[in-house]
Design a protein around this motif. Structure first.
Motif, PDB file in Angstrom:
ATOM      1  N   UNK A  84      45.292  75.623  60.690  1.00  0.00           N
ATOM      2  CA  UNK A  84      44.254  74.913  61.702  1.00  0.00           C
ATOM      3  C   UNK A  84      43.347  75.741  62.508  1.00  0.00           C
ATOM      4  N   UNK A  85      44.178  77.253  62.547  1.00  0.00           N
ATOM      5  CA  UNK A  85      43.307  78.073  63.382  1.00  0.00           C
ATOM      6  C   UNK A  85      42.597  78.696  62.887  1.00  0.00           C
ATOM      7  N   UNK A  86      42.933  78.752  61.187  1.00  0.00           N
ATOM      8  CA  UNK A  86      41.723  79.264  59.842  1.00  0.00           C
ATOM      9  C   UNK A  86      40.521  78.403  59.796  1.00  0.00           C
ATOM     10  N   UNK A  87      41.190  77.032  59.877  1.00  0.00           N
ATOM     11  CA  UNK A  87      40.078  75.976  60.041  1.00  0.00           C
ATOM     12  C   UNK A  87      39.016  76.188  61.354  1.00  0.00           C
ATOM     13  N   UNK A  88      39.459  76.929  62.767  1.00  0.00           N
ATOM     14  CA  UNK A  88      38.591  76.552  63.578  1.00  0.00           C
ATOM     15  C   UNK A  88      37.421  77.976  63.706  1.00  0.00           C
ATOM     16  N   UNK A  89      38.417  78.728  62.745  1.00  0.00           N
ATOM     17  CA  UNK A  89      37.711  80.103  62.208  1.00  0.00           C
ATOM     18  C   UNK A  89      36.108  80.006  62.024  1.00  0.00           C
ATOM     19  N   UNK A  90      36.909  79.219  60.631  1.00  0.00           N
ATOM     20  CA  UNK A  90      36.007  78.445  59.596  1.00  0.00           C
ATOM     21  C   UNK A  90      34.758  78.015  59.913  1.00  0.00           C
TER      22      UNK A  90
END
Length: 96
Positions: A84-90
């Protein structure tokens, strides 16, 4: 194609990623994912990061209005964040 994106692309950066993006004349956007061995030593870890990012980008494709060539580079520390953190960054970085 990717050489041109690498040379002429506009740079966007966040805590864990930076991208180079360039509008392209193709009908569909194209993406490349680069994970250095400095970010993750094992190939399995690098491949896992790329798979997670591809899945996230695939969900976002309908929202991307114009055809773009995008190279996503992962920074050190990305291997420790959750999906979820990676998704937010992208999401944050591709909403330029």
């Amino acid at each position: 194609m990717f050489e041109e994106i690498f040379k002429k692309g506009k740079i966007f950066s966040s805590d864990y990623l930076y991208i180079k993006a360039l509008p392209i004349p193709e009908k569909h956007s194209i993406f490349a994912f680069v994970v250095s061995s400095k970010v993750a030593k094992k190939a399995t870890e690098r491949n896992k990061l790329k798979r997670r990012a591809r899945h996230i980008v695939k969900k976002m494709l309908p929202k991307i209005k114009k055809s773009l060539g995008v190279i996503i580079f992962f920074k050190k520390g990305t291997e420790k964040i959750t999906s979820p953190e990676l998704e937010k960054e992208i999401n944050d970085i591709l909403n330029f």
